[in-house]
Design a protein around this motif. Sequence first.
Motif, PDB file in Angstrom:
ATOM      1  N   GLY A 190      -0.393  -5.287   4.029  1.00  0.00           N
ATOM      2  CA  GLY A 190      -0.357  -4.294   5.101  1.00  0.00           C
ATOM      3  C   GLY A 190      -1.524  -4.426   6.060  1.00  0.00           C
ATOM      4  N   ALA A 191      -2.601  -5.088   5.625  1.00  0.00           N
ATOM      5  CA  ALA A 191      -3.803  -5.172   6.458  1.00  0.00           C
ATOM      6  C   ALA A 191      -3.533  -5.859   7.795  1.00  0.00           C
ATOM      7  CB  ALA A 191      -4.909  -5.918   5.727  1.00  0.00           C
ATOM      8  N   THR A 192      -2.505  -6.672   7.839  1.00  0.00           N
ATOM      9  CA  THR A 192      -2.211  -7.403   9.078  1.00  0.00           C
ATOM     10  C   THR A 192      -1.383  -6.582  10.059  1.00  0.00           C
ATOM     11  OG1 THR A 192      -0.352  -8.404   7.928  1.00  0.00           O
ATOM     12  CG2 THR A 192      -2.391  -9.685   8.022  1.00  0.00           C
ATOM     13  N   PHE A 193      -1.152  -5.293   9.713  1.00  0.00           N
ATOM     14  CA  PHE A 193      -0.402  -4.402  10.602  1.00  0.00           C
ATOM     15  C   PHE A 193      -1.234  -3.169  10.953  1.00  0.00           C
ATOM     16  CE2 PHE A 193       2.908  -7.059   9.110  1.00  0.00           C
ATOM     17  CZ  PHE A 193       3.926  -7.000  10.041  1.00  0.00           C
ATOM     18  N   PRO A 194      -0.992  -2.575  12.126  1.00  0.00           N
ATOM     19  CA  PRO A 194      -1.669  -1.332  12.487  1.00  0.00           C
ATOM     20  C   PRO A 194      -1.545  -0.283  11.384  1.00  0.00           C
ATOM     21  CG  PRO A 194      -0.469  -2.166  14.377  1.00  0.00           C
ATOM     22  CD  PRO A 194      -0.106  -3.045  13.214  1.00  0.00           C
ATOM     23  N   TYR A 195      -2.596   0.459  11.202  1.00  0.00           N
ATOM     24  CA  TYR A 195      -2.665   1.527  10.191  1.00  0.00           C
ATOM     25  C   TYR A 195      -2.446   1.002   8.777  1.00  0.00           C
ATOM     26  CZ  TYR A 195      -1.887   4.039  14.561  1.00  0.00           C
ATOM     27  OH  TYR A 195      -1.969   4.477  15.850  1.00  0.00           O
ATOM     28  N   GLY A 196      -2.544  -0.330   8.589  1.00  0.00           N
ATOM     29  CA  GLY A 196      -2.357  -0.912   7.260  1.00  0.00           C
ATOM     30  C   GLY A 196      -0.939  -0.796   6.730  1.00  0.00           C
ATOM     31  N   LYS A 197       0.010  -0.582   7.646  1.00  0.00           N
ATOM     32  CA  LYS A 197       1.395  -0.368   7.199  1.00  0.00           C
ATOM     33  C   LYS A 197       2.316  -1.460   7.697  1.00  0.00           C
ATOM     34  CE  LYS A 197       0.978   4.618   6.887  1.00  0.00           C
ATOM     35  NZ  LYS A 197       0.960   5.785   7.770  1.00  0.00           N
ATOM     36  N   ASP A 198       2.653  -2.355   6.793  1.00  0.00           N
ATOM     37  CA  ASP A 198       3.619  -3.406   7.104  1.00  0.00           C
ATOM     38  C   ASP A 198       5.012  -2.811   6.919  1.00  0.00           C
ATOM     39  OD1 ASP A 198       5.325  -5.548   7.095  1.00  0.00           O
ATOM     40  OD2 ASP A 198       4.246  -6.686   5.553  1.00  0.00           O
ATOM     41  N   PRO A 199       5.760  -2.617   7.992  1.00  0.00           N
ATOM     42  CA  PRO A 199       7.036  -1.882   7.860  1.00  0.00           C
ATOM     43  C   PRO A 199       8.009  -2.543   6.873  1.00  0.00           C
ATOM     44  CG  PRO A 199       6.801  -2.848  10.064  1.00  0.00           C
ATOM     45  CD  PRO A 199       5.482  -3.003   9.381  1.00  0.00           C
ATOM     46  N   ARG A 200       7.915  -3.857   6.755  1.00  0.00           N
ATOM     47  CA  ARG A 200       8.820  -4.535   5.813  1.00  0.00           C
ATOM     48  C   ARG A 200       8.096  -4.921   4.518  1.00  0.00           C
ATOM     49  NH1 ARG A 200      12.104  -8.911   9.348  1.00  0.00           N
ATOM     50  NH2 ARG A 200      13.040  -9.279   7.287  1.00  0.00           N
ATOM     51  N   ASP A 201       6.848  -4.580   4.409  1.00  0.00           N
ATOM     52  CA  ASP A 201       6.059  -4.874   3.202  1.00  0.00           C
ATOM     53  C   ASP A 201       6.305  -6.308   2.724  1.00  0.00           C
ATOM     54  OD1 ASP A 201       4.420  -4.639   0.942  1.00  0.00           O
ATOM     55  OD2 ASP A 201       5.997  -3.727  -0.271  1.00  0.00           O
ATOM     56  N   ARG A 202       6.034  -7.235   3.606  1.00  0.00           N
ATOM     57  CA  ARG A 202       6.329  -8.621   3.223  1.00  0.00           C
ATOM     58  C   ARG A 202       5.238  -9.619   3.586  1.00  0.00           C
ATOM     59  NH1 ARG A 202      10.258 -11.512   7.662  1.00  0.00           N
ATOM     60  NH2 ARG A 202       9.059 -10.813   9.459  1.00  0.00           N
ATOM     61  N   ASN A 203       4.267  -9.196   4.414  1.00  0.00           N
ATOM     62  CA  ASN A 203       3.308 -10.192   4.916  1.00  0.00           C
ATOM     63  C   ASN A 203       2.050 -10.277   4.056  1.00  0.00           C
ATOM     64  OD1 ASN A 203       0.894 -10.798   7.256  1.00  0.00           O
ATOM     65  ND2 ASN A 203       2.678 -12.144   7.189  1.00  0.00           N
ATOM     66  N   ILE A 204       1.695 -11.504   3.687  1.00  0.00           N
ATOM     67  CA  ILE A 204       0.464 -11.751   2.918  1.00  0.00           C
ATOM     68  C   ILE A 204      -0.350 -12.816   3.652  1.00  0.00           C
ATOM     69  CG2 ILE A 204      -0.490 -12.639   0.748  1.00  0.00           C
ATOM     70  CD1 ILE A 204       2.057 -11.578  -0.633  1.00  0.00           C
ATOM     71  N   ARG A 205      -1.615 -12.472   3.935  1.00  0.00           N
ATOM     72  CA  ARG A 205      -2.482 -13.421   4.635  1.00  0.00           C
ATOM     73  C   ARG A 205      -3.260 -14.251   3.616  1.00  0.00           C
ATOM     74  NH1 ARG A 205      -7.736 -12.027   8.377  1.00  0.00           N
ATOM     75  NH2 ARG A 205      -8.700 -11.881   6.327  1.00  0.00           N
ATOM     76  N   ILE A 206      -3.145 -15.557   3.736  1.00  0.00           N
ATOM     77  CA  ILE A 206      -3.878 -16.457   2.835  1.00  0.00           C
ATOM     78  C   ILE A 206      -5.026 -17.082   3.610  1.00  0.00           C
ATOM     79  CG2 ILE A 206      -3.734 -18.507   1.372  1.00  0.00           C
ATOM     80  CD1 ILE A 206      -0.690 -17.968   1.212  1.00  0.00           C
ATOM     81  N   ALA A 207      -6.224 -16.977   3.051  1.00  0.00           N
ATOM     82  CA  ALA A 207      -7.418 -17.537   3.702  1.00  0.00           C
ATOM     83  C   ALA A 207      -7.938 -18.680   2.833  1.00  0.00           C
ATOM     84  CB  ALA A 207      -8.475 -16.455   3.872  1.00  0.00           C
ATOM     85  N   PRO A 208      -7.616 -19.920   3.191  1.00  0.00           N
ATOM     86  CA  PRO A 208      -7.936 -21.032   2.285  1.00  0.00           C
ATOM     87  C   PRO A 208      -9.311 -21.663   2.497  1.00  0.00           C
ATOM     88  CG  PRO A 208      -6.169 -21.607   3.861  1.00  0.00           C
ATOM     89  CD  PRO A 208      -6.866 -20.387   4.351  1.00  0.00           C
ATOM     90  N   THR A 209     -10.084 -21.217   3.471  1.00  0.00           N
ATOM     91  CA  THR A 209     -11.271 -22.009   3.830  1.00  0.00           C
ATOM     92  C   THR A 209     -12.434 -21.875   2.855  1.00  0.00           C
ATOM     93  OG1 THR A 209     -12.064 -20.207   5.241  1.00  0.00           O
ATOM     94  CG2 THR A 209     -10.779 -21.945   6.306  1.00  0.00           C
ATOM     95  N   PHE A 210     -12.643 -20.696   2.307  1.00  0.00           N
ATOM     96  CA  PHE A 210     -13.865 -20.463   1.539  1.00  0.00           C
ATOM     97  C   PHE A 210     -13.844 -21.023   0.114  1.00  0.00           C
ATOM     98  CE2 PHE A 210     -17.027 -17.975  -0.851  1.00  0.00           C
ATOM     99  CZ  PHE A 210     -18.148 -18.221  -0.072  1.00  0.00           C
ATOM    100  N   PRO A 211     -12.752 -20.847  -0.636  1.00  0.00           N
ATOM    101  CA  PRO A 211     -12.787 -21.325  -2.035  1.00  0.00           C
ATOM    102  C   PRO A 211     -12.830 -22.855  -2.104  1.00  0.00           C
ATOM    103  CG  PRO A 211     -10.898 -19.853  -1.634  1.00  0.00           C
ATOM    104  CD  PRO A 211     -11.468 -20.216  -0.309  1.00  0.00           C
ATOM    105  N   SER A 212     -13.286 -23.346  -3.239  1.00  0.00           N
ATOM    106  CA  SER A 212     -13.223 -24.797  -3.469  1.00  0.00           C
ATOM    107  C   SER A 212     -11.775 -25.187  -3.720  1.00  0.00           C
ATOM    108  CB  SER A 212     -14.076 -25.158  -4.681  1.00  0.00           C
ATOM    109  OG  SER A 212     -13.474 -24.624  -5.849  1.00  0.00           O
TER     110      SER A 212
END
Lengths: 432, 432
Positions: free
Chosen positions: B379-401
Motif C-alpha cells: 500500500g505504501a506505493t499508493f496515496p494514504y497507503g491504500k492500494d485499492p487492489r491490494d496487489r502492488n509490492i515494491r522490491i528494492a534490490p540495490t542494498f542487499p548482497s
Amino acid sequence: MTDLNGLNANQLKELLDDLQQKYSTYQSQNLNLNMARGKPSPEQLDLSNKMFDILTSEDDLKAEDGTDIRNYGGLDGLPEAKQFFADILEVSPNEVLIGGNSSLNMMHDTVMRAMFHGVNAESEPWSKLPKVKFLCPSPGYDRHFSVCEVFNIEMIVVDMKNNGPDMDMVEKLVSEDESIKGIWCVPKYSNPDGITYSDEVVDRLAKMNTKADDFRIFWDDAYTVHHLTENPDVLKNIMVECKKAGNENRVYMFSSTSKITFAGSGIGVMATSENNLKHIKKLLSFQTIGPDKINQIRHLKFFKNHENLKKHMKKHADIIRPKFDLVLSKLDSELGSKNIAEWHNPNGGYFISLNTLDGCAKKVVTMAKEAGVTLTGAGATFPYGKDPRDRNIRIAPTFPSLSELEKAVDILCLCVQIASVEKLLEANTVEQ
Amino acid sequence: MTDLNGLNANQLKELLDDLQQKYSTYQSQNLNLNMARGKPSPEQLDLSNKMFDILTSEDDLKAEDGTDIRNYGGLDGLPEAKQFFADILEVSPNEVLIGGNSSLNMMHDTVMRAMFHGVNAESEPWSKLPKVKFLCPSPGYDRHFSVCEVFNIEMIVVDMKNNGPDMDMVEKLVSEDESIKGIWCVPKYSNPDGITYSDEVVDRLAKMNTKADDFRIFWDDAYTVHHLTENPDVLKNIMVECKKAGNENRVYMFSSTSKITFAGSGIGVMATSENNLKHIKKLLSFQTIGPDKINQIRHLKFFKNHENLKKHMKKHADIIRPKFDLVLSKLDSELGSKNIAEWHNPNGGYFISLNTLDGCAKKVVTMAKEAGVTLTGAGATFPYGKDPRDRNIRIAPTFPSLSELEKAVDILCLCVQIASVEKLLEANTVEQ
C-alpha cells in the motif's frame, strides 16, 4: 574633545566646514570599503582548513553506532554530534536536533511548522488565527524579522536595555495578548548590541505568565562560544529555568558552527524539550531523510572535544579582537565625550552597535556610502526596517582587513560628526 | 510451470501443502533480510570515496568567479554547479537552483511556498483555498504522497500505464477541476514501476489545458542518469515542450546526486522557468543564506564533466545490474507463466514493481516478514497507503548482497505463490 552641544552656531559652522573638507578628500579617493557583512574573514576561515584533510577515503567511514555516514538516514543527527552540541548548549543530547548548514533555515522551518501545524499535536496552527504577533527586542537581527515578514507575523518592537529586553514591557504584553506567540532573542553577545542577557532577564523570560499557551522563545544562541575577552559573559541556562518554572516546552534554542568553522558549510543545530522535538521530528520526516552526516563527522574529528573548541575560538578572538579594538578606540577618540553618539564595548559576538543623535543614522549611512564605505542599511536592525529614532548603525568589523577598517571607521566617524553638527545647527536655527 | 488458474481444488491443496512446508523451513532459519530500502549498497558508495580526498587544505578554495567557497553566500548555487546540473537536466543554468543534500526537502519547500505564498507573486496562496488536490500517478513514491498529507492536500489516484500516467484521465481531471494544482511525476525509471514516460505523455502533459492557472507538474527526475542497460530509455525534455506550448512556468524539475555519490551528502537540485525561480529565490532568501558550496566544488572536482559522470553511472550499473537480473530471473522461474503475478523489466532506476493477484499484497508482505524478509509495506506505493487492489509490492534490490537477495526473493516468490493458491482456493470454494 568637546561636547558639541556646548558650541554656538558660528563654532558649529566652522567645525562643519572643516569636517566637510576632510569628507571631500575621502570622496575623491574612490574607496570601496565594507563594514556591513557579519561574516568571518579569510584568516578566520583558514583556522578550520585542516577540516579538508580530516576525512579521507582511507578512513573508517562509520559513525560510533556503526552507521555508514555516506548513506541515507539519521533524521536528527548522529548520536555523537548530538552529544557534542549538547555539551556546548548545556542541554541533554535527547533535546538536540542536528540540521544542515543553516540555523536560519531551522528557525524559518520552526516558524513554518508552527504556522502550518501548531507547536504541538494539540495546539492550533498559527496560520488559522486571525493574527499572530512576535515580540522583537530591537535593535536586533534583521533575518529574524524577515522570517516574521515572510509569514505575515506582526512584529512588536521591545526596547533592548543593557541587560536584555525591557522585561516590564515583555511581561505586560505577553500576559495580556493571546496573539503574541513568540519572541526573538539573541541572548549572548546580541546582534547588534553585543549584550548578554542578565540572570534576572533569563529568569523572568522562563517564569513569566503568557496568555498564549503556545508562546515560544526563539533563543538564537549564535554567539555562545564567540568570546572576545578573557572574561567572557556568562549566560544563564534558560532550558533549566523553564523546566524549573514548569514551562519546559517554552524554548527553542538555535546555534551553529557557521562562525566557528566554515560559514557556508557549518552545522546548524536546535535544542528544545523532548516533547517539542517529538512533534518536530515527526513533521521533519516528511521533509527530509536527514542532514549531511559526513559533515558532522568532519566536525567531530576536527574538534574531538569541547576543550579544543574553546582553544579554536581563542584563535578566532585573536584575529578579530584587534579589529574590535581598532573600531572602539577610533569611536572613542573621534566621537567620545562629544556627546553625539553611544556604543557598547562587547565581550564577544560579531558587531558593534552605534547610536547617533536621533534622526542621523540614515544620513550617516548614505554619506558613508557616497564616500565609498558600505554599512548595514540604517533601520535594518528594527522590524520592517524602521528605526523609530533613526539612530542605530550596525558595525561589522570582522571581515575587512585592519587597514581597510581603519579608513572605513575614520569615514564613519567623520560622517557621524557632520550629521550631528548639521543636526545641532538646525536645532540652533530653530531656537533663534 | 503451469497456470495455477487451471488447477482444481485438490491440486491446489496439494500444492499449498508443499509450499507451506518450504515456508516453515525458512521460518525456522531466523532470517533477517531486507528488500525495502531504496538505498545504494556500500559497494556503490565506495565508487565515490575519492571525493573524500578531492579537496585538501592545500587547494585553492575559490570558485571560478572568485567566491571563497568556505564563506557565506551563493543563495542559488555556484555558477559552475548550475552549469553542471543544467547539462544533466538539459536546461539553462539560469533555470537551475542548487539545494542542500536533499531534493525531497526542495520538493517539500516548493509545496510549502505554494501553500503560503502561491506559485508566483500574483497567484493566491493555496492554503487560502477551500481545497487543494494533487494527481498522484500510482503506484508511485510514498514520500511524494507524504508531502501532500503533511500539507493537507487531497490526493487523487491516477493509474500508471506502461508509458506513464493515464493521460485521458489526467487531461479530463485537470480541465474540469480548478482545485487540482499539481501532479507528482517520476518520469524516468519511475518509482516503483521503472517506466519512462513516452514522448506522447510528455507532450500531453506540456500542452494540456488546466482549469487552474497555477497548476504545476512536480517532475522528480531522480533517476535521470541511473541506467541499467546499454540501451537506456530516453525521456523527452518537458521544459522545452512546455515552452513550445506557452506553458513555460508549468514544471518544477527535481533531481539529486544522492544515488550518484553519497546518499546522505549529495546535492539536491531543481530547475524551473526563470520566472518561477525569481519568485522562489526571493522567498528562499528569507530561509537561508545558501547551500553548502564546498560540497558543490567537491562534486565538480570529482566529476569534472558530464562524460565522467556517465562512466561513473556505468560502474553503479555494473554493481546493481546483477541484483536486478537475479530478482527478475527468480521472478521468472518461480512465478512466470503461473498467471499469478506481473512485473516490468526496468532499464534503470532503483526498483522492481511486482503486482500479485488482487487482494494478495498485504498478505504476502506479512508472510515474508514472518519468515524474516522485510519488504516495503503493502500500500505504501499508493496515496494514504491504500492500494485499492491490494496487489502492488515494491522490491528494492540495490542494498542487499547477492546472496541475501537470492534467499529473500525465494521467500518472496514462495509467499506470492502461497497467497495466490489460497486466493484461488477461496474462489474455488465460492464457486462450488
